[in-house]
Design an enzyme around this catalytic site. Structure first.
Site, mmCIF file in Angstrom:
data_model
loop_
_atom_site.group_PDB
_atom_site.id
_atom_site.type_symbol
_atom_site.label_atom_id
_atom_site.label_comp_id
_atom_site.label_asym_id
_atom_site.label_seq_id
_atom_site.Cartn_x
_atom_site.Cartn_y
_atom_site.Cartn_z
ATOM 1 N N VAL A 227 1.544 35.335 112.181
ATOM 2 C CA VAL A 227 1.117 36.715 111.939
ATOM 3 C C VAL A 227 2.108 37.658 112.617
ATOM 4 O O VAL A 227 2.486 37.443 113.775
ATOM 5 C CB VAL A 227 -0.312 36.965 112.492
ATOM 6 N N LYS B 43 0.032 38.189 107.636
ATOM 7 C CA LYS B 43 -0.146 36.747 107.810
ATOM 8 C C LYS B 43 0.733 36.049 106.776
ATOM 9 O O LYS B 43 0.574 36.248 105.566
ATOM 10 C CB LYS B 43 -1.606 36.355 107.621
ATOM 11 N N ASP C 122 -15.950 30.088 110.886
ATOM 12 C CA ASP C 122 -15.018 29.908 112.009
ATOM 13 C C ASP C 122 -15.103 31.089 112.973
ATOM 14 O O ASP C 122 -14.089 31.621 113.416
ATOM 15 C CB ASP C 122 -13.586 29.737 111.487
ATOM 16 N N LEU D 227 2.861 38.256 116.294
ATOM 17 C CA LEU D 227 1.620 38.469 117.036
ATOM 18 C C LEU D 227 0.926 37.161 117.391
ATOM 19 O O LEU D 227 0.131 37.101 118.330
ATOM 20 C CB LEU D 227 0.652 39.322 116.207
ATOM 21 N N GLY D 228 1.188 36.108 116.651
ATOM 22 C CA GLY D 228 0.542 34.821 116.897
ATOM 23 C C GLY D 228 0.715 33.921 115.693
ATOM 24 O O GLY D 228 1.466 34.228 114.758
ATOM 25 N N PHE E 268 -2.312 28.017 109.513
ATOM 26 C CA PHE E 268 -1.964 28.745 108.291
ATOM 27 C C PHE E 268 -0.490 29.121 108.278
ATOM 28 O O PHE E 268 0.199 29.020 107.275
ATOM 29 C CB PHE E 268 -2.826 30.013 108.224
ATOM 30 N N GLY E 269 0.016 29.569 109.401
ATOM 31 C CA GLY E 269 1.380 30.084 109.510
ATOM 32 C C GLY E 269 1.459 31.020 110.689
ATOM 33 O O GLY E 269 0.904 30.740 111.751
#
Length: 352
Positions: free
Chosen positions: A32, A46, A143, A24-25, A29-30
């Site tokens: 998803v 995630k 954020d 998905l994106g 962080f890494g």
């Protein structure tokens, strides 16, 4: 804690071994991934990139905070997975992706009429009021941006990504940090330059977001700086020209009131920015008169990293929609009279 510890093999199977087709994106962080559990429930996973130290901190933050936060306008954490080097967070799947996929797309944003956009604004406000004063914790999201507002099947907003969130003491109004993290265009200058943050940090980000929703333009885009443009048009009595030309229907007075509120939220003077509870009253009571906004805080993307002076030897994680910037500031001694906030990454232990 009302969530589950997932088996890695189950999550891997649910995401088809983390296939690109299910991706998905991603970000610092890494990545998803979309998945489906054996019972048919759709999930979003995630996956922490191996060796990402910052991701480890964000992983802990999200587990500790989201496990204790329940609100219709916050994304729901279903559980986590800890196995070997794997760190996974499992969320409810929100089908319509994030707000930025709509308002900044020349085609998709036409599907968001004013009624839909106004509902999104109200939902974000409700979520922030809950975080700042109504939950059992007192949380600064840190954020807030269009990419961190997810839209469900009925286009209701859900605030996501609490990796940078800060936990406040009940009697604490502000704090400072040596680790600067956030997204260019949404961070107030007092935070970027001096590490000072408070609930007004989220208020500033919300103000930027409101102006983006009404105008359909990014604050950190390639065109003229959105806050600067909004302020100039307001001073000229031409604020209506800021409204997205593709925006159909809706009350002109509601749109203008949102621009007014957005400018109040991005004022340079932190004390003059309203609280989110006050913003809720402004949006729900048209009989309530609004004060005139003062000069906003201008923070131009091209000069943010070059001119930012941070406490010495602490890396900052500053992101834009296109890239992640890592830098260490020059030596500088800063003194603050406020007490530091609870530093959650230093005070929690993950379950074994």
């Amino acid at each position: 804690m009302d969530f589950s510890r997932f088996d890695f093999a189950m999550v891997r199977a649910a995401t088809n071994d983390f296939s690109n087709g299910n991706k998905l994106g991603g970000g610092g962080f890494g990545s998803v991934y979309k998945g489906q559990l054996p019972n048919g429930q759709e999930i979003a996973v995630k996956r922490l990139a191996n060796g990402a130290k910052q991701g480890q901190v964000e992983f802990k933050n999200e587990i500790v905070l989201l496990a204790r936060l329940q609100h219709k306008n916050l994304v729901r954490l279903l559980g986590f997975c800890l196995e070997g080097e794997e760190r996974l967070l499992v969320y409810e799947f929100v089908p319509n992706a994030s707000l930025d996929h709509f308002i900044f797309d020349p085609i998709k944003r036409m599907f968001l009429n004013w009624e839909a956009r106004y509902k999104i604004i109200l939902g974000i406000v409700e979520g922030l009021v809950y975080l700042h004063q109504d939950s059992q914790l007192r949380i600064i999201h840190h954020d807030l941006k269009a990419g961190n507002v997810l839209l469900d099947c009925e286009m209701n907003p859900k605030i996501a990504d609490f990796g940078l969130a800060r936990l406040f003491l009940v009697d604490q109004s502000r704090g400072n940090t040596k680790r600067i993290g956030g997204t260019i265009g949404y961070m107030p200058p007092e935070y970027v330059q001096y590490g000072q943050f408070s609930v007004k940090t989220d208020v500033f980000s919300f103000g930027v977001l409101v102006l983006e929703i009404v105008s359909g333009r990014k604050n950190n885009g390639s065109e003229e700086h959105l806050i600067s443009n909004a302020w100039k048009k307001w001073r000229q009595g031409k604020a209506s020209r800021l409204i997205d030309q593709t925006l159909n229907g809706g009350s002109e007075s509601e749109k203008m009131r949102c621009i007014h509120i957005g400018l109040l939220c991005v004022q340079e003077n932190v004390a003059k920015r309203p609280t989110m509870a006050s913003v809720a009253l402004m949006l729900n009571s048209f009989s309530m008169s609004l004060s005139l906004p003062s000069k906003p805080a201008f923070l131009i993307q091209s000069s943010v990293v070059a001119s930012t002076a941070l406490p010495e030897k602490f890396p900052s994680r500053v992101t834009s929609s296109d890239q992640s910037l890592e830098h260490t500031s020059p030596d500088q001694s800063l003194e603050f009279s406020v007490n530091p906030s609870v530093n959650i990454e230093d005070s929690i232990t993950l379950p074994r």
